[in-house]
Design an enzyme around this catalytic site. Structure first.
Site, mmCIF file in Angstrom:
data_model
loop_
_atom_site.group_PDB
_atom_site.id
_atom_site.type_symbol
_atom_site.label_atom_id
_atom_site.label_comp_id
_atom_site.label_asym_id
_atom_site.label_seq_id
_atom_site.Cartn_x
_atom_site.Cartn_y
_atom_site.Cartn_z
ATOM 1 N N LYS A 32 0.994 -1.170 -0.269
ATOM 2 C CA LYS A 32 0.054 -0.095 0.167
ATOM 3 C C LYS A 32 0.760 1.378 -0.144
ATOM 4 O O LYS A 32 2.167 1.364 0.186
ATOM 5 C CB LYS A 32 -1.030 0.087 1.150
ATOM 6 C CG LYS A 32 -0.151 0.031 2.574
ATOM 7 C CD LYS A 32 -1.315 -0.182 3.717
ATOM 8 C CE LYS A 32 -0.234 -0.189 5.001
ATOM 9 N NZ LYS A 32 -1.372 -0.697 6.021
ATOM 10 N N ARG A 128 -10.054 0.385 15.595
ATOM 11 C CA ARG A 128 -9.984 1.352 14.221
ATOM 12 C C ARG A 128 -10.899 0.489 13.515
ATOM 13 O O ARG A 128 -12.211 0.934 13.806
ATOM 14 C CB ARG A 128 -8.702 1.308 13.913
ATOM 15 C CG ARG A 128 -8.479 2.542 12.752
ATOM 16 C CD ARG A 128 -7.109 2.565 12.470
ATOM 17 N NE ARG A 128 -6.534 1.221 11.799
ATOM 18 C CZ ARG A 128 -5.247 1.095 11.413
ATOM 19 N NH1 ARG A 128 -4.414 1.996 11.187
ATOM 20 N NH2 ARG A 128 -5.056 -0.210 10.771
ATOM 21 N N TYR A 253 17.389 29.961 7.029
ATOM 22 C CA TYR A 253 16.076 30.669 7.575
ATOM 23 C C TYR A 253 15.961 30.822 8.941
ATOM 24 O O TYR A 253 16.341 29.748 9.671
ATOM 25 C CB TYR A 253 15.014 29.735 6.992
ATOM 26 C CG TYR A 253 14.440 30.063 5.499
ATOM 27 C CD1 TYR A 253 14.294 31.241 5.013
ATOM 28 C CD2 TYR A 253 14.396 28.957 4.781
ATOM 29 C CE1 TYR A 253 13.833 31.421 3.669
ATOM 30 C CE2 TYR A 253 14.202 29.065 3.335
ATOM 31 C CZ TYR A 253 13.807 30.286 2.847
ATOM 32 O OH TYR A 253 13.423 30.498 1.547
ATOM 33 N N MET A 301 13.026 24.149 1.896
ATOM 34 C CA MET A 301 12.019 23.381 0.726
ATOM 35 C C MET A 301 13.022 22.622 -0.156
ATOM 36 O O MET A 301 12.528 21.293 -0.176
ATOM 37 C CB MET A 301 11.190 24.317 0.197
ATOM 38 C CG MET A 301 10.112 23.709 -0.870
ATOM 39 S SD MET A 301 9.043 24.590 -1.753
ATOM 40 C CE MET A 301 7.940 25.160 -0.520
HETATM 41 C C1 PLP Z 1 -0.435 -1.741 6.727
HETATM 42 C C2 PLP Z 1 -0.940 -2.943 7.334
HETATM 43 C C3 PLP Z 1 -0.125 -3.982 7.555
HETATM 44 C C4 PLP Z 1 1.387 -3.988 7.166
HETATM 45 O O1 PLP Z 1 1.851 -3.406 8.571
HETATM 46 P P1 PLP Z 1 3.545 -3.118 8.784
HETATM 47 O O2 PLP Z 1 3.288 -2.409 10.219
HETATM 48 O O3 PLP Z 1 4.144 -2.261 7.836
HETATM 49 O O4 PLP Z 1 4.175 -4.304 8.698
HETATM 50 C C5 PLP Z 1 -0.736 -5.133 7.876
HETATM 51 N N1 PLP Z 1 -2.147 -5.504 8.184
HETATM 52 C C6 PLP Z 1 -2.940 -4.331 7.846
HETATM 53 C C7 PLP Z 1 -4.332 -4.601 7.967
HETATM 54 C C8 PLP Z 1 -2.349 -3.066 7.505
HETATM 55 O O5 PLP Z 1 -3.287 -2.176 7.299
#
Ligand code: PLP
Length: 361
Positions: A32, A128, A253, A301
């Site tokens: 992802k 969550r 800066y 930047m």
């Molecule tokens: C992002 C995610 C992972 C991977 O998590 P890491 O801590 O990066 O290994 C695994 N399971 C779910 C449901 C996630 O959203």
């Protein structure tokens, strides 16, 4: 061309995947957020010969992989955001998490022509996504009544697995097991990177490594189980100017850094618009042609400034590593009070270049 680049070693990615794969029967590579800033298509292509499945955050990410020719299963970790994604999920043969009652109801109303693989997510304590433990058995049985649901998986996600001293992970595993008791569950999946590395009891059928694939440790402190990982990215740029300054001169800066003595300062083409942390304090490590140096003055930047006083051979054109094989990402994380997740997934503008491990030495 501006010299800011993220060099990416796909052999290290494959090595890290094998570390994860060695802990459980199945390992899904989480790609992802553009593979945590490493390029989802390139990483998925590199892993596809051995990775059994991929995980993404949304259908847009999954379709980009399918368009690039990735044929392995892809799990939508949060399921669908709107029920009208279901025909696409079916057409592209995606695996789908169901994490809320409204998703389950939408799934029940949908009548696919092909079997769908569903990952039913339980909220074992992170609060969550996921169905509460008390509702899980009922939801599982509703899934079983859908004739086209095949090989359903019971999954959950940890909140604190990156802290090996925190007993909450054990409580989450216990809550998950208690809510699964008595159900006919063939396949389970609990562990993200930290879970699979540090919590052997969490290594059930499918592990879901993300961050560790990219060679970064998910842990708060030192943790031997992460020592086998190899950094995949080296964030690099070059010195584009050098200033010889007398004592008492402000740099950058706000003039937050004032030279305490005469100093040689290098200007590096890397800034917060590239994703380098704007708040990196004085002393944050960098490497110049392989030698340790540090940031002085405020990150701007497009540029940042480093101390070259002890490196007389360094000058315009010298190569600077911001993190990677010479400067551990964890050290930058510690100085900046951020996380490896934030730094890697926050990269932008820098060109990505896929290289061999030799180029990263
Ligand atoms: C992002 C995610 C992972 C991977 O998590 P890491 O801590 O990066 O290994 C695994 N399971 C779910 C449901 C996630 O959203």
């Amino acid at each position: 061309m501006r010299p800011a680049q993220a060099l990416i070693d796909l052999d290290a990615l494959r090595h890290n995947y094998r570390v994860a794969r060695g802990t459980a029967s199945h390992a899904m590579a989480i790609v992802k957020a553009d593979a945590y800033g490493h390029g989802a298509v390139e990483c998925a292509r590199a892993l596809e010969p051995e990775a059994e499945a991929f995980g993404v955050a949304a259908i847009e990410e999954a379709l980009a992989l399918r368009e690039a020719g990735i044929v392995r299963p892809i799990l939508l970790l949060e399921g669908f955001f709107e029920a009208d994604e279901l025909p696409l999920i079916e057409r592209h043969d995606l695996w789908c998490a169901i994490a809320s009652e409204w998703q389950l109801a939408a799934l029940e109303r949908y009548a696919p022509k092909r079997p769908l693989r569903i990952w039913l997510k339980m909220d074992s304590g992170m609060h969550r996504l996921g169905l509460p433990p008390a509702e899980f058995a009922d939801a599982w049985q509703r899934l079983q009544r859908l004739p086209w649901v095949r090989d359903a998986v019971a999954m959950t996600h940890f909140a604190n697995a990156d802290d090996v001293a925190d007993a909450y992970t054990r409580e989450q595993i216990a809550a998950f097991d208690a809510a699964c008791a008595g159900l006919d569950i063939g396949v389970r999946s609990l562990a993200n990177s930290a879970g699979l590395l540090a919590w052997p009891d969490a290594r059930r059928d499918w592990v879901r490594p993300g961050l560790m694939l990219y060679g970064a440790s998910p842990f708060v402190g030192p943790e031997p189980s992460a020592d086998a990982l190899r950094p995949v990215m080296s964030l690099r740029s070059r010195v584009i100017a050098v200033r010889e300054l007398e004592a008492g001169e402000p740099i950058g800066y706000g003039g937050t850094f004032i030279t305490p003595k005469s100093m040689r300062i290098g200007v590096v083409a890397m800034g917060y618009a590239d994703g380098y942390p704007q708040r990196a304090p004085e002393g944050t490590p960098v490497a110049v042609d392989g030698h340790a140096s540090r940031i002085v003055g405020r990150v701007s930047m497009d540029m940042l400034t480093i101390d070259l006083s002890a490196l007389p051979d360094a000058g315009v054109g010298s190569e600077v590593e911001l993190w990677g094989t010479q400067v551990p990402l964890a050290d930058v994380v510690r100085h900046c009070g951020t996380s490896a997740y934030t730094l890697l997934s926050g990269l932008k503008r820098v060109e990505r270049k896929y290289v061999s491990a030799d180029a990263l030495r």
